[in-house]
Design a protein around this motif. Structure first.
Motif, PDB file in Angstrom:
ATOM      1  N   THR A   1      -1.552  57.947   7.585  1.00 17.15           N
ATOM      2  CA  THR A   1      -0.741  56.823   7.134  1.00 17.15           C
ATOM      3  C   THR A   1       0.447  56.592   8.067  1.00 17.15           C
ATOM      4  O   THR A   1       0.795  55.448   8.391  1.00 17.15           O
ATOM      5  N   ARG A   2       1.051  57.683   8.520  1.00 18.10           N
ATOM      6  CA  ARG A   2       2.205  57.572   9.415  1.00 18.10           C
ATOM      7  C   ARG A   2       1.818  56.857  10.709  1.00 18.10           C
ATOM      8  O   ARG A   2       2.533  55.963  11.180  1.00 18.10           O
ATOM      9  N   TYR A   3       0.670  57.232  11.275  1.00 18.69           N
ATOM     10  CA  TYR A   3       0.235  56.595  12.517  1.00 18.69           C
ATOM     11  C   TYR A   3      -0.045  55.115  12.283  1.00 18.69           C
ATOM     12  O   TYR A   3       0.425  54.254  13.033  1.00 18.69           O
ATOM     13  N   MET A   4      -0.802  54.819  11.239  1.00 21.90           N
ATOM     14  CA  MET A   4      -1.208  53.426  11.023  1.00 21.90           C
ATOM     15  C   MET A   4      -0.043  52.545  10.573  1.00 21.90           C
ATOM     16  O   MET A   4      -0.049  51.339  10.783  1.00 21.90           O
ATOM     17  N   THR A   5       0.958  53.163   9.987  1.00 18.90           N
ATOM     18  CA  THR A   5       2.121  52.407   9.540  1.00 18.90           C
ATOM     19  C   THR A   5       3.079  52.105  10.691  1.00 18.90           C
ATOM     20  O   THR A   5       3.611  50.988  10.798  1.00 18.90           O
ATOM     21  N   HIS A   6       3.269  53.075  11.579  1.00 19.51           N
ATOM     22  CA  HIS A   6       4.317  52.947  12.593  1.00 19.51           C
ATOM     23  C   HIS A   6       3.796  52.789  14.019  1.00 19.51           C
ATOM     24  O   HIS A   6       4.528  52.305  14.887  1.00 19.51           O
ATOM     25  N   ASN A   7       2.553  53.240  14.292  1.00 16.54           N
ATOM     26  CA  ASN A   7       2.124  53.339  15.693  1.00 16.54           C
ATOM     27  C   ASN A   7       0.718  52.806  15.935  1.00 16.54           C
ATOM     28  O   ASN A   7       0.004  53.314  16.795  1.00 16.54           O
ATOM     29  N   GLN A   8       0.296  51.798  15.187  1.00 17.98           N
ATOM     30  CA  GLN A   8      -1.035  51.238  15.376  1.00 17.98           C
ATOM     31  C   GLN A   8      -0.987  50.267  16.564  1.00 17.98           C
ATOM     32  O   GLN A   8      -1.151  49.054  16.422  1.00 17.98           O
ATOM     33  N   VAL A   9      -0.769  50.852  17.749  1.00 17.03           N
ATOM     34  CA  VAL A   9      -0.655  50.081  18.989  1.00 17.03           C
ATOM     35  C   VAL A   9      -1.468  50.808  20.061  1.00 17.03           C
ATOM     36  O   VAL A   9      -2.083  51.848  19.804  1.00 17.03           O
TER      37      VAL A   9
ATOM     38  N   GLY B   1       4.112  52.880  21.577  1.00 20.66           N
ATOM     39  CA  GLY B   1       2.968  53.323  22.362  1.00 20.66           C
ATOM     40  C   GLY B   1       3.093  54.771  22.781  1.00 20.66           C
ATOM     41  O   GLY B   1       2.115  55.536  22.746  1.00 20.66           O
ATOM     42  N   ARG B   2       4.298  55.167  23.189  1.00 19.86           N
ATOM     43  CA  ARG B   2       4.510  56.571  23.567  1.00 19.86           C
ATOM     44  C   ARG B   2       4.351  57.486  22.360  1.00 19.86           C
ATOM     45  O   ARG B   2       3.750  58.562  22.457  1.00 19.86           O
ATOM     46  N   ALA B   3       4.885  57.063  21.208  1.00 21.83           N
ATOM     47  CA  ALA B   3       4.756  57.875  19.997  1.00 21.83           C
ATOM     48  C   ALA B   3       3.300  58.001  19.567  1.00 21.83           C
ATOM     49  O   ALA B   3       2.866  59.068  19.115  1.00 21.83           O
ATOM     50  N   ALA B   4       2.529  56.930  19.719  1.00 22.11           N
ATOM     51  CA  ALA B   4       1.112  56.978  19.369  1.00 22.11           C
ATOM     52  C   ALA B   4       0.389  58.014  20.219  1.00 22.11           C
ATOM     53  O   ALA B   4      -0.402  58.830  19.706  1.00 22.11           O
ATOM     54  N   GLN B   5       0.645  58.006  21.525  1.00 22.93           N
ATOM     55  CA  GLN B   5      -0.005  58.975  22.404  1.00 22.93           C
ATOM     56  C   GLN B   5       0.417  60.395  22.071  1.00 22.93           C
ATOM     57  O   GLN B   5      -0.403  61.328  22.077  1.00 22.93           O
ATOM     58  N   GLU B   6       1.694  60.575  21.773  1.00 23.57           N
ATOM     59  CA  GLU B   6       2.179  61.913  21.422  1.00 23.57           C
ATOM     60  C   GLU B   6       1.495  62.438  20.167  1.00 23.57           C
ATOM     61  O   GLU B   6       1.136  63.628  20.094  1.00 23.57           O
ATOM     62  N   GLN B   7       1.308  61.577  19.167  1.00 34.31           N
ATOM     63  CA  GLN B   7       0.648  62.017  17.942  1.00 34.31           C
ATOM     64  C   GLN B   7      -0.814  62.363  18.201  1.00 34.31           C
ATOM     65  O   GLN B   7      -1.336  63.346  17.666  1.00 34.31           O
ATOM     66  N   MET B   8      -1.496  61.572  19.007  1.00 29.72           N
ATOM     67  CA  MET B   8      -2.883  61.884  19.348  1.00 29.72           C
ATOM     68  C   MET B   8      -2.975  63.181  20.132  1.00 29.72           C
ATOM     69  O   MET B   8      -3.837  64.031  19.860  1.00 29.72           O
ATOM     70  N   ASP B   9      -2.097  63.349  21.106  1.00 32.80           N
ATOM     71  CA  ASP B   9      -2.115  64.570  21.915  1.00 32.80           C
ATOM     72  C   ASP B   9      -1.859  65.800  21.044  1.00 32.80           C
ATOM     73  O   ASP B   9      -2.478  66.856  21.251  1.00 32.80           O
ATOM     74  N   ARG B  10      -0.967  65.652  20.066  1.00 34.33           N
ATOM     75  CA  ARG B  10      -0.660  66.788  19.184  1.00 34.33           C
ATOM     76  C   ARG B  10      -1.879  67.143  18.338  1.00 34.33           C
ATOM     77  O   ARG B  10      -2.230  68.326  18.219  1.00 34.33           O
ATOM     78  N   GLY B  11      -2.546  66.144  17.756  1.00 31.41           N
ATOM     79  CA  GLY B  11      -3.725  66.430  16.954  1.00 31.41           C
ATOM     80  C   GLY B  11      -4.814  67.102  17.776  1.00 31.41           C
ATOM     81  O   GLY B  11      -5.423  68.094  17.348  1.00 31.41           O
ATOM     82  N   HIS B  12      -5.061  66.589  18.972  1.00 38.72           N
ATOM     83  CA  HIS B  12      -6.083  67.155  19.856  1.00 38.72           C
ATOM     84  C   HIS B  12      -5.734  68.597  20.233  1.00 38.72           C
ATOM     85  O   HIS B  12      -6.577  69.502  20.130  1.00 38.72           O
ATOM     86  N   ALA B  13      -4.497  68.816  20.650  1.00 40.43           N
ATOM     87  CA  ALA B  13      -4.093  70.146  21.112  1.00 40.43           C
ATOM     88  C   ALA B  13      -4.141  71.178  19.986  1.00 40.43           C
ATOM     89  O   ALA B  13      -4.573  72.327  20.194  1.00 40.43           O
ATOM     90  N   LEU B  14      -3.718  70.796  18.789  1.00 42.44           N
ATOM     91  CA  LEU B  14      -3.706  71.744  17.677  1.00 42.44           C
ATOM     92  C   LEU B  14      -5.112  72.139  17.261  1.00 42.44           C
ATOM     93  O   LEU B  14      -5.356  73.307  16.914  1.00 42.44           O
ATOM     94  N   MET B  15      -6.060  71.200  17.303  1.00 46.89           N
ATOM     95  CA  MET B  15      -7.433  71.556  16.945  1.00 46.89           C
ATOM     96  C   MET B  15      -8.051  72.474  17.996  1.00 46.89           C
ATOM     97  O   MET B  15      -8.822  73.383  17.665  1.00 46.89           O
ATOM     98  N   ALA B  16      -7.702  72.274  19.266  1.00 48.42           N
ATOM     99  CA  ALA B  16      -8.165  73.195  20.299  1.00 48.42           C
ATOM    100  C   ALA B  16      -7.548  74.579  20.081  1.00 48.42           C
ATOM    101  O   ALA B  16      -8.243  75.606  20.169  1.00 48.42           O
TER     102      ALA B  16
END
Length: 419
Positions: free
Chosen positions: A48-56, A65-80
């Motif tokens: 919800t946070r991503y789609m509310t604030h960073n759907q770009v 745009g920078r915040a969107a990439q940071e959130q994606m990078d965090r999700g990817h890195a944590l799952m690895a």
């Protein structure tokens, strides 16, 4: 049956409190978690946070745009990190089924007509059909047979299939029918012993394993390991781990302008699912909440996740023991897999003599027990074990760590009443 206390080391009520309350209302016990687990509030908030604030456009040169990439990078890195891998060795795609399909087509250019791929009959079709389709390119597919009574895998059978032409072995870590845990590390060593310049690769489907126990791709030394996040309390997408050299050698399946060194894009032709990858951070937030509550202390998220999954495993083994003891003397009930709770995930497939599986699950639904039936995308296994109507298939009660002993006792009592 006398009440059985919960495993004192795992607070199931705390875990359930992390999920939307609607999952537990009206007295329903959800027991089809192998088909898809419920999602904790941490994941919902991250999505919800991503789609509310960073759907770009992620990475765009402005704050959102920078915040969107940071959130994606965090999700990817944590799952690895959760599975003990480097983020560069992990591809996150739409599903395990499509990830294996892409992988099979990315590897096939390395092989020649007459080369062999061994595919376990215990596989979910996600780790079977994509490999079997390679017969179109004159590759030979060999079935790794199972015990026709229990559905179990036997390493001695594999030994007789391996030879100098073997290029890959595809197997499940846990069968989504039998629930049995296969010794992936030992099987990988066995495959490695074939040796030679074209040493076979090992591709493991961990979909039915990852919700129940910690994943350790480095410790098992597997070449490829895949699982689905929607079974691990996240959004509907899949993770593919591969050793870096294999991923670089794989032929790109994406757009032509992506270089062969761009592992993330060349092996995910669908492109990244932005908000869903960002939401994966919620899985780690949930695990961290469990770690704090249970005083699991470690210096890394990898180790804290392993500590949490050790508690989950102990709780689920207790649930399994209650179920297995409860059905031990029920006449006419056939169970797939081992009756050793320590050697299996809490996924139980069964039939009852004289009853179609649909009728059994409808009876259980009448008692607010969410159990399903069918072949669960493993028709080859069911056919091999004598199930002639794979559409009706077997009944499957699959538990997760948020199930309670009371849930399991209700299931046993309902089966007793039916039989």
């Amino acid at each position: 049956m006398p009440p059985t206390p919960l495993d004192p080391t795992f607070d199931v009520q705390f875990a359930r409190a992390q999920f939307p309350e609607a999952n537990w209302l009206d007295g329903w016990a959800l027991m089809e978690n192998a088909g898809g687990a419920v999602v904790p509030n941490q994941v919902i908030r991250a999505l919800t946070r991503y789609m509310t604030h960073n759907q770009v456009q992620p990475g765009a040169p402005y704050p959102a745009g920078r915040a969107a990439q940071e959130q994606m990078d965090r999700g990817h890195a944590l799952m690895a990190e959760m599975i003990g891998a480097d983020p560069g060795d992990v591809v996150i795609g739409p599903s395990t089924s499509i990830n294996v399909y892409v992988l099979a087509n990315a590897l096939r250019h390395q092989w020649r007509p007459g080369d062999e791929i061994i595919v376990s009959l215990a596989n979910h079709e996600a780790n079977a059909s994509p490999w079997k389709k390679l017969t179109e390119f004159k590759l030979i597919i060999k079935d790794w047979d199972i015990n026709r009574e229990t559905g179990s895998l036997d390493q001695e059978v594999l030994r007789g299939l391996l030879n100098g032409k073997t290029r890959l072995v595809a197997l499940p870590h846990v069968s989504n029918i039998t629930g049995e845990v296969n010794d992936v590390a030992a099987i990988t060593r066995q495959v490695r012993d074939v040796g030679g310049p074209d040493r076979p690769l090992v591709c493991v489907d961990g979909v039915a394993y990852a919700p129940h126990r910690a994943v350790d791709v480095a410790g098992w030394d597997v070449d490829f390991y895949l699982f689905s996040f929607y079974k691990v309390f996240g959004p509907h997408m899949g993770l593919m781990y591969g050793k870096r050299a294999h991923l670089l050698n794989a032929k790109g399946q994406g757009h032509d302008f992506f270089p062969e060194t761009d592992i993330q894009h060349k092996l995910n032709p669908a492109g990244p699912q932005h908000e869903m990858i960002a939401a994966l951070a919620g899985i780690s937030d949930y695990i961290e909440a469990l770690a704090v509550h249970h005083d699991v202390q470690a210096n890394s998220f990898t180790e804290r996740a392993r500590g949490v999954f050790a508690l989950i495993q102990a709780h689920e083994e207790r649930l399994s023991r209650v179920f297995l003891d409860g059905i031990a003397d029920l006449p006419g009930l056939r169970l797939w897999g081992t009756r050793n709770p320590a050697a299996r995930a809490p996924t139980f497939s069964f039939t009852i003599n004289g009853m179609i599986s649909r009728a059994v699950t409808e009876h259980l639904a009448g008692r607010k027990l969410g159990v399903s039936h069918g072949h669960f995308y493993a028709p080859r296994l069911l056919e091999a074990t004598g199930v002639t109507d794979t559409e009706d298939g077997v009944c499957r009660a699959s538990l997760a760590h948020y199930n309670t002993v009371e849930d399991v006792e209700r299931l046993v009592q309902a089966l007793e009443a039916l039989i």
